[in-house]
Scaffold this active site. Structure first.
Site, short mmCIF file in Angstrom:
data_model
loop_
_atom_site.label_atom_id
_atom_site.label_comp_id
_atom_site.label_asym_id
_atom_site.label_seq_id
_atom_site.Cartn_x
_atom_site.Cartn_y
_atom_site.Cartn_z
N HIS A 1 58.10 -33.96 101.52
CA HIS A 1 59.13 -33.55 102.48
C HIS A 1 60.40 -33.25 101.70
O HIS A 1 60.70 -33.93 100.71
CB HIS A 1 59.42 -34.66 103.49
CG HIS A 1 58.26 -35.00 104.36
ND1 HIS A 1 57.57 -34.07 105.10
CD2 HIS A 1 57.65 -36.19 104.61
CE1 HIS A 1 56.61 -34.67 105.78
NE2 HIS A 1 56.64 -35.95 105.49
N LYS B 1 46.81 -38.17 103.90
CA LYS B 1 47.01 -38.45 102.48
C LYS B 1 48.45 -38.18 102.08
O LYS B 1 49.37 -38.42 102.85
CB LYS B 1 46.00 -37.62 101.68
CG LYS B 1 44.55 -38.03 101.96
CD LYS B 1 43.61 -37.54 100.90
CE LYS B 1 42.21 -38.09 101.10
NZ LYS B 1 41.35 -37.81 99.93
N CYS C 1 47.84 -33.36 100.91
CA CYS C 1 46.90 -33.77 101.97
C CYS C 1 45.48 -33.96 101.43
O CYS C 1 44.51 -33.94 102.19
CB CYS C 1 46.92 -32.79 103.14
SG CYS C 1 48.57 -32.57 103.83
#
Length: 213
Positions: free
Chosen positions: A80, A76, A176
Site C-alpha cells: 500500500h 497474502k 498476493c
C-alpha cells in the site's frame, strides 16, 4: 471529512499511517458490533508499506529487508502506498453471513469504477480482486486487490485500487502470492494520469453496492 449515503458513512481520512488506520478500524469495528455506530467505510492513502495476510509464505516476502507488517486479514502479501486508494468497510453482514457474496459485491464496486474511467476489468476464476484480462500487452494483471476478515459478523480490512502508484514497489514481493500475473494501475492501462483524487468520489458514489440489499 464524512458523507453518508444509503445508510453507509464514508470517512475520507486523507493520508494515514497503516497502524493508525488499523487502530481506527478496530475502534469502529467494536462500535458497529455493539450497534453504537452504523456501517462505515474509511477511504484513504497510506505511506508506503507492505502488509502480509495470514497465508503469506516466506518466499513471498521482500528479500531486501524491507519491513513488513503482519495482519489478520485473509490473503497474502501486498503493498500500500501513495497513488493507491484504500477502502476499509466496517460493515455488518446479514445473517447468515456469506463472505463470498460480500467479496463479490466489493469486486463489483471496483469493476464499475474501472468501467467509469473507460477500463474494462473483471474477475479471474479462483482469484480475488479485479483484473484486466490478458491481451496483446501481456497476461492478466490485477488493478485492484481485496483482503478481508469478518469477526462477529462485521467486516474488517477491505480493498485497494491502483490509481497512479509506482508499480515497481510490487517487484520486491510476490504480490498476493501470484507469480504468473502482473500488477497494473488505471494510469498505466489508460495511458493518462488517473489520480486518487479522481477515483475517490467515484468509489464513494458506488459504495452502497457493498451492502446486501
Amino acid at each position: 471529512m464524512t458523507a453518508t449515503t444509503s445508510g453507509l458513512t464514508a470517512v475520507k481520512a486523507g493520508v494515514l499511517d497503516y497502524q493508525a488506520a488499523w487502530d481506527e478500524q478496530r475502534r469502529l469495528h467494536e462500535s458497529v458490533v455493539a450497534g453504537e455506530q452504523g456501517d462505515t467505510v474509511l477511504l484513504l492513502e497510506h505511506p508506503s508499506v507492505y502488509t502480509a495476510g495470514k497465508r503469506t509464505e516466506p518466499w513471498d516476502r521482500p528479500m531486501d529487508g524491507t519491513p513488513v507488517i503482519d495482519v489478520d486479514r485473509g490473503g497474502k502479501i501486498t503493498w500500500h502506498g501513495p497513488g493507491q486508494l484504500v477502502g476499509y468497510p466496517i460493515v455488518k453482514l446479514p445473517d447468515p453471513v456469506d463472505v463470498v457474496a460480500y467479496v463479490r459485491r466489493t469486486e463489483q464496486v471496483l469493476i464499475d469504477v474501472c468501467a467509469e474511467f473507460g477500463l474494462t476489468a473483471g474477475r479471474v476464476e479462483g482469484r480475488s480482486g479485479v483484473w484486466v484480462p490478458e491481451d496483446d500487452r501481456g497476461p492478466a494483471r490485477k488493478v485492484a486487490a481485496i483482503g478481508i476478515r469478518v469477526a462477529r459478523g462485521v467486516t474488517l480490512h477491505g480493498f485497494s485500487i491502483n490509481c497512479d502508484c509506482d508499480l515497481t514497489y510490487f517487484d520486491r514481493i510476490v504480490p498476493c502470492g501470484i507469480r504468473d500475473a502482473g500488477v497494473t494501475s488505471l494510469t498505466a492501462e489508460l495511458g493518462r494520469p488517473v489520480t486518487v483524487a479522481d477515483v475517490l468520489p467515484v468509489v464513494e458514489r458506488r459504495l452502497p453496492t457493498i451492502v446486501a440489499a
